[in-house]
Design a protein around this motif. Structure first.
Motif, PDB file in Angstrom:
ATOM      1  N   ALA A  40       0.837  -1.205   0.000  1.00 22.02           N
ATOM      2  CA  ALA A  40       0.000   0.000   0.000  1.00 22.02           C
ATOM      3  C   ALA A  40       0.873   1.256   0.000  1.00 22.02           C
ATOM      4  O   ALA A  40       0.627   2.217  -0.743  1.00 22.02           O
ATOM      5  N   GLU A  41       1.925   1.225   0.815  1.00 20.69           N
ATOM      6  CA  GLU A  41       2.821   2.394   0.869  1.00 20.69           C
ATOM      7  C   GLU A  41       3.520   2.600  -0.481  1.00 20.69           C
ATOM      8  O   GLU A  41       3.608   3.724  -0.986  1.00 20.69           O
ATOM      9  N   ALA A  42       4.014   1.501  -1.044  1.00 23.03           N
ATOM     10  CA  ALA A  42       4.723   1.613  -2.325  1.00 23.03           C
ATOM     11  C   ALA A  42       3.795   2.149  -3.404  1.00 23.03           C
ATOM     12  O   ALA A  42       4.190   2.952  -4.255  1.00 23.03           O
ATOM     13  N   ARG A  43       2.546   1.721  -3.353  1.00 26.96           N
ATOM     14  CA  ARG A  43       1.566   2.203  -4.331  1.00 26.96           C
ATOM     15  C   ARG A  43       1.438   3.724  -4.220  1.00 26.96           C
ATOM     16  O   ARG A  43       1.432   4.438  -5.225  1.00 26.96           O
ATOM     17  N   GLU A  44       1.375   4.201  -2.981  1.00 27.89           N
ATOM     18  CA  GLU A  44       1.265   5.653  -2.791  1.00 27.89           C
ATOM     19  C   GLU A  44       2.524   6.382  -3.242  1.00 27.89           C
ATOM     20  O   GLU A  44       2.455   7.469  -3.832  1.00 27.89           O
ATOM     21  N   LEU A  45       3.684   5.788  -2.967  1.00 29.73           N
ATOM     22  CA  LEU A  45       4.940   6.415  -3.391  1.00 29.73           C
ATOM     23  C   LEU A  45       4.994   6.527  -4.913  1.00 29.73           C
ATOM     24  O   LEU A  45       5.448   7.534  -5.461  1.00 29.73           O
ATOM     25  N   ILE A  46       4.529   5.494  -5.588  1.00 32.62           N
ATOM     26  CA  ILE A  46       4.533   5.507  -7.053  1.00 32.62           C
ATOM     27  C   ILE A  46       3.533   6.556  -7.559  1.00 32.62           C
ATOM     28  O   ILE A  46       3.817   7.307  -8.498  1.00 32.62           O
ATOM     29  N   ARG A  47       2.380   6.614  -6.911  1.00 33.35           N
ATOM     30  CA  ARG A  47       1.401   7.629  -7.326  1.00 33.35           C
ATOM     31  C   ARG A  47       1.975   9.032  -7.178  1.00 33.35           C
ATOM     32  O   ARG A  47       1.777   9.896  -8.029  1.00 33.35           O
ATOM     33  N   LYS A  48       2.692   9.214  -6.082  1.00 33.67           N
ATOM     34  CA  LYS A  48       3.283  10.531  -5.843  1.00 33.67           C
ATOM     35  C   LYS A  48       4.372  10.823  -6.877  1.00 33.67           C
ATOM     36  O   LYS A  48       4.424  11.909  -7.478  1.00 33.67           O
ATOM     37  N   ALA A  49       5.241   9.836  -7.103  1.00 34.35           N
ATOM     38  CA  ALA A  49       6.369  10.044  -8.030  1.00 34.35           C
ATOM     39  C   ALA A  49       5.894  10.319  -9.454  1.00 34.35           C
ATOM     40  O   ALA A  49       6.591  10.947 -10.246  1.00 34.35           O
ATOM     41  N   THR A  50       4.707   9.810  -9.773  1.00 30.72           N
ATOM     42  CA  THR A  50       4.203   9.985 -11.135  1.00 30.72           C
ATOM     43  C   THR A  50       3.141  11.076 -11.208  1.00 30.72           C
ATOM     44  O   THR A  50       2.629  11.358 -12.294  1.00 30.72           O
ATOM     45  N   GLY A  51       2.820  11.649 -10.068  1.00 28.68           N
ATOM     46  CA  GLY A  51       1.820  12.706 -10.059  1.00 28.68           C
ATOM     47  C   GLY A  51       0.426  12.238 -10.430  1.00 28.68           C
ATOM     48  O   GLY A  51      -0.371  12.992 -10.982  1.00 28.68           O
ATOM     49  N   CYS A  52       0.135  10.985 -10.122  1.00 25.90           N
ATOM     50  CA  CYS A  52      -1.175  10.426 -10.496  1.00 25.90           C
ATOM     51  C   CYS A  52      -1.889   9.901  -9.268  1.00 25.90           C
ATOM     52  O   CYS A  52      -1.813   8.701  -8.960  1.00 25.90           O
ATOM     53  N   ALA A  53      -2.591  10.760  -8.612  1.00 30.63           N
ATOM     54  CA  ALA A  53      -3.220  10.368  -7.355  1.00 30.63           C
ATOM     55  C   ALA A  53      -4.248   9.258  -7.535  1.00 30.63           C
ATOM     56  O   ALA A  53      -4.511   8.482  -6.616  1.00 30.63           O
ATOM     57  N   ASP A  54      -4.828   9.157  -8.720  1.00 33.18           N
ATOM     58  CA  ASP A  54      -5.922   8.198  -8.918  1.00 33.18           C
ATOM     59  C   ASP A  54      -5.534   6.980  -9.737  1.00 33.18           C
ATOM     60  O   ASP A  54      -6.382   6.154 -10.058  1.00 33.18           O
ATOM     61  N   ALA A  55      -4.268   6.873 -10.106  1.00 32.50           N
ATOM     62  CA  ALA A  55      -3.878   5.773 -10.995  1.00 32.50           C
ATOM     63  C   ALA A  55      -4.030   4.420 -10.299  1.00 32.50           C
ATOM     64  O   ALA A  55      -3.859   4.307  -9.087  1.00 32.50           O
ATOM     65  N   GLN A  56      -4.380   3.420 -11.084  1.00 30.20           N
ATOM     66  CA  GLN A  56      -4.238   2.038 -10.620  1.00 30.20           C
ATOM     67  C   GLN A  56      -2.745   1.731 -10.620  1.00 30.20           C
ATOM     68  O   GLN A  56      -2.073   1.953 -11.631  1.00 30.20           O
ATOM     69  N   VAL A  57      -2.240   1.181  -9.513  1.00 30.22           N
ATOM     70  CA  VAL A  57      -0.830   0.763  -9.466  1.00 30.22           C
ATOM     71  C   VAL A  57      -0.806  -0.694  -9.030  1.00 30.22           C
ATOM     72  O   VAL A  57      -1.468  -1.074  -8.054  1.00 30.22           O
ATOM     73  N   ILE A  58      -0.092  -1.523  -9.752  1.00 28.37           N
ATOM     74  CA  ILE A  58      -0.007  -2.937  -9.394  1.00 28.37           C
ATOM     75  C   ILE A  58       1.416  -3.387  -9.660  1.00 28.37           C
ATOM     76  O   ILE A  58       2.075  -2.874 -10.567  1.00 28.37           O
ATOM     77  N   PHE A  59       1.890  -4.314  -8.849  1.00 30.23           N
ATOM     78  CA  PHE A  59       3.288  -4.744  -8.953  1.00 30.23           C
ATOM     79  C   PHE A  59       3.369  -6.172  -9.473  1.00 30.23           C
ATOM     80  O   PHE A  59       2.764  -7.085  -8.901  1.00 30.23           O
ATOM     81  N   LEU A  60       4.115  -6.371 -10.557  1.00 31.98           N
ATOM     82  CA  LEU A  60       4.294  -7.716 -11.103  1.00 31.98           C
ATOM     83  C   LEU A  60       5.766  -8.100 -11.018  1.00 31.98           C
ATOM     84  O   LEU A  60       6.606  -7.291 -10.623  1.00 31.98           O
ATOM     85  N   VAL A  61       6.073  -9.327 -11.412  1.00 34.81           N
ATOM     86  CA  VAL A  61       7.418  -9.852 -11.170  1.00 34.81           C
ATOM     87  C   VAL A  61       8.407  -9.507 -12.280  1.00 34.81           C
ATOM     88  O   VAL A  61       9.529  -9.080 -12.012  1.00 34.81           O
ATOM     89  N   GLY A  62       8.011  -9.703 -13.540  1.00 40.37           N
ATOM     90  CA  GLY A  62       8.979  -9.512 -14.623  1.00 40.37           C
ATOM     91  C   GLY A  62       8.384  -8.822 -15.832  1.00 40.37           C
ATOM     92  O   GLY A  62       7.168  -8.642 -15.943  1.00 40.37           O
ATOM     93  N   GLY A  63       9.243  -8.456 -16.759  1.00 36.37           N
ATOM     94  CA  GLY A  63       8.843  -7.613 -17.867  1.00 36.37           C
ATOM     95  C   GLY A  63       7.947  -8.298 -18.892  1.00 36.37           C
ATOM     96  O   GLY A  63       6.909  -7.753 -19.287  1.00 36.37           O
ATOM     97  N   THR A  64       8.326  -9.476 -19.348  1.00 40.24           N
ATOM     98  CA  THR A  64       7.511 -10.172 -20.342  1.00 40.24           C
ATOM     99  C   THR A  64       6.119 -10.443 -19.783  1.00 40.24           C
ATOM    100  O   THR A  64       5.104 -10.236 -20.450  1.00 40.24           O
ATOM    101  N   GLN A  65       6.097 -10.893 -18.549  1.00 39.58           N
ATOM    102  CA  GLN A  65       4.839 -11.139 -17.855  1.00 39.58           C
ATOM    103  C   GLN A  65       3.993  -9.874 -17.787  1.00 39.58           C
ATOM    104  O   GLN A  65       2.781  -9.900 -18.019  1.00 39.58           O
TER     105      GLN A  65
END
Lengths: 344, 344, 344, 344
Positions: free
Chosen positions: D38-63
């Motif tokens: 949850a914290e990382a999601r907020e940090l990413i939203r802040k870093a990208t300036g997108c307060a409402d973005a969906q943020v999800i974390f996956l393992v690798g690039g092809t995936q």
């Protein structure tokens, strides 16, 4: 020899064949962009009371189910169906091949119950792990069912309500729709079907056409890019007018209904003839498929005069068999069959 | 109005239609288990000189390509094809929908070169990262090509050798095979095609049938479970005999070859008639498709008497158009077209 | 607060974490081409007694099942599984997304019976319409099952024989294999598993690793092109050594077994502690998952000191709950839980 | 020996590793439902300036690419990409395995041009046969590209406008985003990326994490059911917090940016050192990948002190090689490499 194996053993009804022969030499654009297809589309819209429906013609049933279900579902969704449903059993995994799970419900002589649909969906979302499971994205039923039974209008409405309360569409496989419409006790019309369903198809292959199924999509939020999807599924006929010409012949003057009535009437005669001889009707079917339990020696005897399907043993001395009628069944075929039954 | 748009604008060749009408009332088992299909299978085996080949009849070309390519490839493999190949351009992603990448090669008037096939495969395996890339698992070519050109026997053998040296099968899309066999300068027979290819199909839809493609699999290690795969792809016709009856009519007495010769002869007349008027032949096609560069005002004028395909502008004053002939093209159609060209 | 929710709530076992930390700064090739992965592969081969097995390391269980099942099955085949199996319920349709149907068998506390497998296959091929249905192409079981139960060696052999008599491979999902090996009454070793199965995986995620599953393919005719298939499924880890390092730590000195024994011992204590207080053991599980029927007021009380999973109501006053132990469960956690149970 | 092969040869940046070690013993819910995620999601939203973005974390690039592209496209659509794009070349057909065609555009040092995107879409819809072809449903670009080049803010805006004018979303593969942000002459921020793209990901695997990619979906009409789709793609990590902890470490105090700057600075030194010795820079890359044309004898000599990638011969005496830097590259590694170059 008389034939009761299935309703797709002969070619087309003579009126359908005539229409194909009559138009054979004409040159028209391909892929359904011809005027015969346009006319058939309007005839289907009129017959179903859906002036705005998308209507598209495909070649066969499995193809139609796979294409339309794939067009309706989101990627993560599956389709609810009776465990006896054609898509669950007899389509060689065509639904799964396009990436979707068939989620099965218990069946009662081929039919699913609205309460089971609702319970499935409610229990699904009540399970905290549901995002790890396949979401029910639509309901598939067949009318008539694979067992020849039909849903009453009340049952159709209950299913439709159950679906819409949970915001999923209802799709009806009408491979044998003509026989449902003509069924003993049928209390619904094509317009009723169209009002209950979000999408359905009216089968031609088993009701007088060489091949062909007319898909009707009444819910305009579904299947918005049907043409390329049909092509992608390998379901686009180059000489698309063949479908339009056939459905034109079936729907211009009520032929489709006449075919249904004819076959059902003869099927009921088969059923009642056998019942009056004391044989057990396994499923009380009001349509063109009849399932009976017959002694094995009678079955052997009947094979001398008739062909029909064997559905498996019931004890040591008896078996279940299926008799199917169609436009090509004649009264004398039924008489020959029943005469053979009576000869002891 | 005369028609040169495509070779699938009319119904079936009258002899094919007659066969369908003659057999229409008969009752036979479904799904290709009838004697008409059995006979057609033998006729195809004879015509291709392949007594042991698997022969199966499907409805349309995209469906056939998607099913057979899926049956040949392993999951991780893709199919090599000309960048102009039908599967690469005009099948709405049907190959990708079954999970396989189309790997493109440069084309020369629609044809691929054996050396390009070999180079592709050799460079692929020379690249250390190849397990991260899609392995070329087969080669797809069309004979004739989408541009009406044909591979000579020497070219077919070179492609076949290139494939087999690298242990991949060669598959030939013969949607218009009749026109390749009848092409000006064609130096190969169906038996040659069968010897070069591991699998191929002989097109009916564009050569006199209502619909239908005859698949011939000569390499018995391929497509071992074709029937369920065909069903899974929605490609199994319930009244399968319709395919057998049509291919029986096409192959019993040489009708398929006659159709090819007729159409090619008229196409050459169109080509030479236009050439003699000074118009540019864009692709030197020896088959039933002709591509010409014509002044836009001539095109407008021709539209008053004929229909044909527009392929795009070439500069401001000219465009490329395509004229296609078929069994239904008559000599007088060609004359009418050429007369309109000459009228200035 | 003590935790019994699941066996993947903490990070890695300290010895596994130490191995990751120790090697963190080293530079090695990616995608599993490093020496740690090579060593781990050999350790797994040794532990399973399969000197020639293919061994490959993937990240998670659903990914592993989807990739390996897709690698084993032919396109037209499906996978037999208990209707309670993870692939049938909790993988969001990952198997269907790769085109394959999950064919379900009845389960007995999560287990399938060899006789049911044989009956399914025999009835399948006895049905004349089988080419229209999805062929059973392999059997999937989980050891231990989703309900914590285990197959005995006799049962495993019976399943293996049933499969091989009908020429389909047996695949075992060992997401919690460590707990099966350490189960009360377990009479099999990893070598037995390897001898019975054609392919299986040894779970790391739920047994001390941060993540990771070790796939062992003992039948060399299966999954011949695993690397590109793994990549295609998005299952290839760039820093592949992370898997090798972790499985090296788990299998070099018996850590994997110790983790299993530790967790099972504590789970049994939980089970017996609750049984001795008179509570009903819902499923007699000899592994690290325990299912109990507890009064709702006790459940409420326990929530003050412990976290655990709620599996649904049983009547009005009671519910089913699940307690899971792992390497991170301490004796004092169990004591705290049982103390809270006894406090009345 | 010093290493310039790739940016995923070591484990995690020490600060990332420390965060994993520090939290290792804690117990948290799985699948990303923990507070670190949850914290990382907020940090990413802040870093990208997108307060409402969906943020999800996956393992690798092809995936990530396979899952998100599948989530964005309709079934009948394909994805536009440079012919050099990762999804077009190096993902083993993962996009096609989920049913979608990769539609290729010409590339200029790895970059696509807005005018080519527009021309592709316009020509597509101008072609009357377009419903038979795969519709372009989105644009994929990588920033930086596979060749180390970057799009300027003007170029990004042009691509974004081109996409939105034609109503398709822009997706950016940011596997090496840290190096783009730190590139020589970079005139954009993460917020700019977020404003131009409809969805993108910020790569962790190649920028200091053990593994992990942070997906940001700024267009809320896309990917509405991401969680089950992620699960279905086998891309859901059980111990999801591992991703949250790592992205927390990368984005809490600017570590992600520092990693980018460090690597780019050293890469430029490698490039300029070689340029000053007179060697040809094959692609003018402002990021952490450098492509050079070196004499084969120099390459042999360098192999004694350094590892790096070989990209193929250029004539008989020279070859192309790639040098990659990362957080683990030290100044002395660069010095050792350049010293070896200078030694003649």
């Amino acid at each position: 020899m008389v034939h009761f194996d299935s309703d797709y053993m002969a070619g087309a009804h003579p009126e359908v064949m005539d229409a194909l022969v009559r138009t054979n030499g004409e040159q028209t654009p391909g892929y359904g962009a011809d005027s015969y297809t346009a006319e058939a589309r309007e005839l289907i819209r009129k017959a179903t009371g859906c002036a705005d429906a998308q209507v598209i013609f495909l070649v066969g049933g499995t193809q139609t189910n796979a294409t339309i279900i794939d067009g309706i579902l989101a990627r993560h969704e599956g389709v609810l169906a009776a465990e006896s449903g054609h898509i669950a059993v007899h389509e060689a995994g065509a639904i799964e091949a396009s990436g979707h799970k068939v989620l099965t419900l218990p069946h009662y002589d081929g039919k699913v119950r609205a309460e089971d649909v609702e319970r499935y969906i409610e229990e699904f979302y009540a399970d905290a792990t549901y995002p790890h499971m396949v979401a029910p994205g639509m309901l598939y039923i067949s009318q008539p069912t694979e067992y020849g039974t039909i849903y009453s209008l009340r049952e159709l409405r209950a299913l439709s309500n159950a679906c819409h309360r949970h915001d999923i569409p209802l799709y009806i496989d009408g491979a044998r729709m003509s026989y449902a419409l003509a069924a003993e006790g049928a209390d619904f019309t094509l317009s009723d079907i169209a009002r209950c369903a979000d999408a359905f198809y009216i089968g031609g292959t088993k009701s007088g056409a060489l091949f062909g199924e007319a898909v009707v999509i009444t819910n305009n939020s579904l299947c918005r890019n049907l043409f390329p999807l049909v092509k992608q599924h390998g379901a686009l006929l180059a000489k698309g007018r063949l479908l339009g010409i056939q459905f034109g012949a079936l729907f211009r003057d009520g032929l489709y209904e006449r075919i249904g009535r004819h076959a059902v009437e003869l099927a009921i005669r088969v059923r009642e003839g056998l019942r009056s001889e004391g044989y057990e009707i396994v499923i009380e079917s009001p349509t063109n498929q009849q399932f009976l339990r017959l002694p094995n020696d009678l079955i052997d005897r009947l094979h001398a005069v008739a062909t029909f399907d064997y559905w498996g043993p019931r004890g040591k001395e008896e078996s279940i068999v299926r008799f199917v009628t169609s436009w090509e069944t004649r009264e004398e075929d039924v008489e020959a069959l029943l005469a053979a039954v009576e000869t002891k």
